[in-house]
Design a protein around this motif. Structure first.
Motif, PDB file in Angstrom:
ATOM      1  N   GLY A 159       0.794  -1.224   0.000  1.00  0.00           N
ATOM      2  CA  GLY A 159       0.000   0.000   0.000  1.00  0.00           C
ATOM      3  C   GLY A 159       0.826   1.272   0.000  1.00  0.00           C
ATOM      4  N   LYS A 160       2.100   1.179  -0.368  1.00  0.00           N
ATOM      5  CA  LYS A 160       2.988   2.353  -0.315  1.00  0.00           C
ATOM      6  C   LYS A 160       2.543   3.432  -1.290  1.00  0.00           C
ATOM      7  N   ASN A 161       2.197   3.045  -2.529  1.00  0.00           N
ATOM      8  CA  ASN A 161       1.778   4.027  -3.531  1.00  0.00           C
ATOM      9  C   ASN A 161       0.497   4.739  -3.129  1.00  0.00           C
ATOM     10  N   VAL A 162      -0.485   3.976  -2.686  1.00  0.00           N
ATOM     11  CA  VAL A 162      -1.770   4.562  -2.298  1.00  0.00           C
ATOM     12  C   VAL A 162      -1.572   5.523  -1.133  1.00  0.00           C
ATOM     13  N   LEU A 163      -0.763   5.106  -0.162  1.00  0.00           N
ATOM     14  CA  LEU A 163      -0.506   5.943   1.006  1.00  0.00           C
ATOM     15  C   LEU A 163       0.201   7.238   0.619  1.00  0.00           C
ATOM     16  N   ALA A 164       1.298   7.126  -0.136  1.00  0.00           N
ATOM     17  CA  ALA A 164       2.071   8.313  -0.508  1.00  0.00           C
ATOM     18  C   ALA A 164       1.255   9.251  -1.396  1.00  0.00           C
ATOM     19  N   THR A 165       0.464   8.688  -2.302  1.00  0.00           N
ATOM     20  CA  THR A 165      -0.370   9.515  -3.174  1.00  0.00           C
ATOM     21  C   THR A 165      -1.429  10.259  -2.375  1.00  0.00           C
ATOM     22  N   LEU A 166      -2.027   9.568  -1.419  1.00  0.00           N
ATOM     23  CA  LEU A 166      -3.031  10.192  -0.561  1.00  0.00           C
ATOM     24  C   LEU A 166      -2.435  11.381   0.200  1.00  0.00           C
ATOM     25  N   ILE A 167      -1.240  11.192   0.749  1.00  0.00           N
ATOM     26  CA  ILE A 167      -0.588  12.265   1.506  1.00  0.00           C
ATOM     27  C   ILE A 167      -0.217  13.421   0.573  1.00  0.00           C
ATOM     28  N   PHE A 168       0.363  13.098  -0.576  1.00  0.00           N
ATOM     29  CA  PHE A 168       0.760  14.112  -1.551  1.00  0.00           C
ATOM     30  C   PHE A 168      -0.442  14.961  -1.974  1.00  0.00           C
ATOM     31  N   CYS A 169      -1.544  14.308  -2.279  1.00  0.00           N
ATOM     32  CA  CYS A 169      -2.736  15.025  -2.756  1.00  0.00           C
ATOM     33  C   CYS A 169      -3.350  15.896  -1.663  1.00  0.00           C
ATOM     34  N   SER A 170      -3.390  15.391  -0.446  1.00  0.00           N
ATOM     35  CA  SER A 170      -3.987  16.164   0.648  1.00  0.00           C
ATOM     36  C   SER A 170      -3.164  17.423   0.936  1.00  0.00           C
ATOM     37  N   LEU A 171      -1.844  17.321   0.823  1.00  0.00           N
ATOM     38  CA  LEU A 171      -0.992  18.495   1.038  1.00  0.00           C
ATOM     39  C   LEU A 171      -1.039  19.452  -0.143  1.00  0.00           C
ATOM     40  N   LEU A 172      -1.293  18.916  -1.334  1.00  0.00           N
ATOM     41  CA  LEU A 172      -1.371  19.754  -2.528  1.00  0.00           C
ATOM     42  C   LEU A 172      -2.528  20.739  -2.436  1.00  0.00           C
ATOM     43  N   GLU A 173      -3.575  20.374  -1.730  1.00  0.00           N
ATOM     44  CA  GLU A 173      -4.767  21.211  -1.612  1.00  0.00           C
ATOM     45  C   GLU A 173      -4.437  22.612  -1.099  1.00  0.00           C
ATOM     46  N   THR A 174      -3.491  22.701  -0.167  1.00  0.00           N
ATOM     47  CA  THR A 174      -3.233  23.992   0.477  1.00  0.00           C
ATOM     48  C   THR A 174      -1.799  24.497   0.293  1.00  0.00           C
ATOM     49  N   HIS A 175      -1.018  23.800  -0.519  1.00  0.00           N
ATOM     50  CA  HIS A 175       0.376  24.214  -0.704  1.00  0.00           C
ATOM     51  C   HIS A 175       0.437  25.554  -1.438  1.00  0.00           C
ATOM     52  N   LYS A 176       1.380  26.419  -1.041  1.00  0.00           N
ATOM     53  CA  LYS A 176       1.461  27.760  -1.614  1.00  0.00           C
ATOM     54  C   LYS A 176       2.120  27.781  -2.988  1.00  0.00           C
ATOM     55  N   ASN A 177       2.994  26.810  -3.270  1.00  0.00           N
ATOM     56  CA  ASN A 177       3.651  26.759  -4.575  1.00  0.00           C
ATOM     57  C   ASN A 177       2.692  26.268  -5.654  1.00  0.00           C
ATOM     58  N   LYS A 178       2.897  26.743  -6.888  1.00  0.00           N
ATOM     59  CA  LYS A 178       2.024  26.355  -7.990  1.00  0.00           C
ATOM     60  C   LYS A 178       2.495  25.083  -8.684  1.00  0.00           C
ATOM     61  N   ILE A 179       3.807  24.899  -8.835  1.00  0.00           N
ATOM     62  CA  ILE A 179       4.336  23.796  -9.641  1.00  0.00           C
ATOM     63  C   ILE A 179       4.902  22.702  -8.739  1.00  0.00           C
ATOM     64  N   HIS A 180       4.533  21.456  -9.063  1.00  0.00           N
ATOM     65  CA  HIS A 180       4.966  20.298  -8.294  1.00  0.00           C
ATOM     66  C   HIS A 180       5.375  19.194  -9.272  1.00  0.00           C
ATOM     67  N   LEU A 181       5.955  18.116  -8.757  1.00  0.00           N
ATOM     68  CA  LEU A 181       6.521  17.080  -9.623  1.00  0.00           C
ATOM     69  C   LEU A 181       6.174  15.690  -9.123  1.00  0.00           C
ATOM     70  N   VAL A 182       5.818  14.810 -10.063  1.00  0.00           N
ATOM     71  CA  VAL A 182       5.764  13.375  -9.777  1.00  0.00           C
ATOM     72  C   VAL A 182       6.637  12.679 -10.813  1.00  0.00           C
ATOM     73  N   GLY A 183       7.376  11.676 -10.392  1.00  0.00           N
ATOM     74  CA  GLY A 183       8.300  11.017 -11.304  1.00  0.00           C
ATOM     75  C   GLY A 183       8.503   9.557 -10.957  1.00  0.00           C
ATOM     76  N   GLY A 184       9.160   8.860 -11.876  1.00  0.00           N
ATOM     77  CA  GLY A 184       9.485   7.446 -11.691  1.00  0.00           C
ATOM     78  C   GLY A 184      10.576   7.068 -12.657  1.00  0.00           C
ATOM     79  N   VAL A 185      10.867   5.793 -12.735  1.00  0.00           N
ATOM     80  CA  VAL A 185      11.918   5.341 -13.635  1.00  0.00           C
ATOM     81  C   VAL A 185      11.605   5.697 -15.082  1.00  0.00           C
TER      82      VAL A 185
END
Length: 447
Positions: A33-59
């Motif tokens: 459940g690592k992906n689901v957990l990390a995505t959930l946290i990332f999205c919840s913080l994105l709601e109120t983050h002051k910066n406009k541009i963010h990044l998701v990446g992988g291999v």
């Protein structure tokens, strides 16, 4: 919107620490459940983050999209359903997201190759989530650290499956931050370890089914199930080496090989492939035939043959043996759909095509096999043997011997040793070539 399963206690505590930590690493076994957990946290913080541009990446770009944007239906696109759209930002793939604090841009990037770090230059990222971080290139990960330095609320998330303890990701990245965290409890490094028992969406029956595909004690069981940083050592397929009888079949007794009065197979294979590893310079040219039954569920290695050792590649002898073996196998088992030689030798592949055309045999289906990570191959075969989905004709004595002798490389953990003792690597490669173009389907078909 799909709602994820409840969090385990370990997942909940990790999530709480993410609120006050800038570098968050979720490591552990498969289906934890690592992906689901990390995505959930990332999205919840994105709601109120002051910066406009963010990044998701992988291999790769595709991996980032699959693991973070989709994430088995619980990804970023699901979290922001009705509030997001995929598009381009300065010619880079991205997702535009409408949040509580305005529109955000989440760039998507691959980071597995040297030079991929150039794809993310030029921006300051508020947050970055890198999936399968230890599969990415060091330069890419370093650039991600650098590009978030001036964030209003710096957050970096990594998820990963374990490697051997001496892997560069642990020694060159995690070790430093672990030491800093030990010196200063407020440093901001947060580590969480998860296994499939933390995945509350899995039933006991599903867990038992996953466990049935692994052999206890193997490097894959320790990494994928227990989530340990296991080192591969010694014989790769120890159970096979000690007793390969459970992995053999006899045509006279295997029901898949029943024949009619004309000698034709009653159960027609779904697919027939041939793998060829070219010899020369101390190596042996080897040929292996694979039969697929019931899609990709029941695999049978049916035939083997080889040329004797020679100091150089004898193209004429190889083509002659190929034609002989091809005709024999096609007459006995049916139409051979694909022939997969070693893709490194384009000259020999063209020679085989020419020989097949002159002999009146199919030649357009002769193509260099697709390559994948060498470390992935033993794991696939271990799964196939452990689930009883792959068996070898008792008469393939040379291939049987080779698989029993195959060892881990002590200098390159996770891949087979390449000393080719008894030509075991020649046979192992030919066997692998029969399956590499379809390996993702073979791995998925775990009924």
């Amino acid at each position: 919107m799909n709602k994820p399963a409840p969090l385990s206690q370990r997942q909940y505590e990790y999530m709480q620490r993410c609120m006050i930590s800038w570098f968050n690493v979720a490591e552990g076994g498969k289906r934890g459940g690592k992906n689901v957990l990390a995505t959930l946290i990332f999205c919840s913080l994105l709601e109120t983050h002051k910066n406009k541009i963010h990044l998701v990446g992988g291999v790769s770009n595709a991996t980032a999209k699959l693991n973070i944007l989709d994430c088995d239906g619980y990804g970023l696109l699901n979290y922001f359903e009705g509030r997001c759209r995929e598009g381009k930002y300065k010619d880079r793939d991205c997702v535009y997201v409408q949040t509580k604090t305005g529109e955000k841009v989440v760039l998507v990037s691959g980071g597995g190759k040297d030079g991929d770090e150039k794809l993310i230059k030029g921006n300051t990222y508020g947050m970055a989530y890198i999936t399968e971080a230890n599969e990415c290139h060091q330069k890419f990960l370093k650039e991600v650290f650098d590009r978030t330095l001036s964030s209003s609320d710096r957050k970096i998330f990594h998820d990963l499956n374990p490697k051997e303890e001496e892997h560069w990701y642990y020694t060159e990245i995690l070790k430093f931050h672990e030491e800093q965290q030990d010196k200063n409890p407020n440093y901001g490094y947060n580590y969480g370890h998860f296994t499939l028992v933390d995945n509350m969406s899995m039933t006991d029956e599903q867990i038992r089914k996953v466990l049935s595909t692994y052999q206890k004690g193997t490097v894959w069981y320790r990494r994928d199930i227990k989530g340990e940083r296991a080192v591969a050592e010694g014989i790769i397929f120890r159970k096979f080496a000690e007793n390969n009888e459970p992995y053999l079949y006899d045509e006279d007794t295997d029901p898949l090989f029943e024949r009619d009065i004309k000698g034709k197979l009653l159960h027609r294979p779904s697919k027939i492939t041939m793998g060829i590893d070219f010899g020369g310079n101390g190596s042996m040219t080897t040929f292996v035939l694979k039969l697929y039954f019931h899609g990709y569920h029941d695999l049978r290695t049916a035939e083997e043959t080889n040329l004797e050792l020679s100091p150089d590649i004898d193209a004429e002898a190889i083509c002659s043996k190929f034609i002989e073996f091809f005709k024999y196998c096609q007459e006995k088992y049916g139409f051979i759909e694909w022939v997969f030689p070693d893709s490194a030798s384009t000259t020999m592949i063209n020679s085989l095509r020419s020989a097949a055309r002159k002999a009146g045999l199919p030649y357009r289906n002769i193509k260099g096999c697709r390559k994948n990570e060498v470390s992935d191959r033993p794991r696939t075969y271990d799964m196939l043997m452990n689930t009883g989905r792959w068996k070898i004709n008792r008469n393939c004595t040379k291939l049987r011997s080779a698989i029993g002798k195959l060892k881990w490389d002590p200098d390159h953990p996770g891949i087979p040793e390449d000393k080719n003792i008894g030509n075991c690597n020649d046979w192992w490669d030919a066997e692998n070539y029969t399956i590499l173009d379809f390996i993702e389907y073979v791995d998925l078909d775990r009924r």
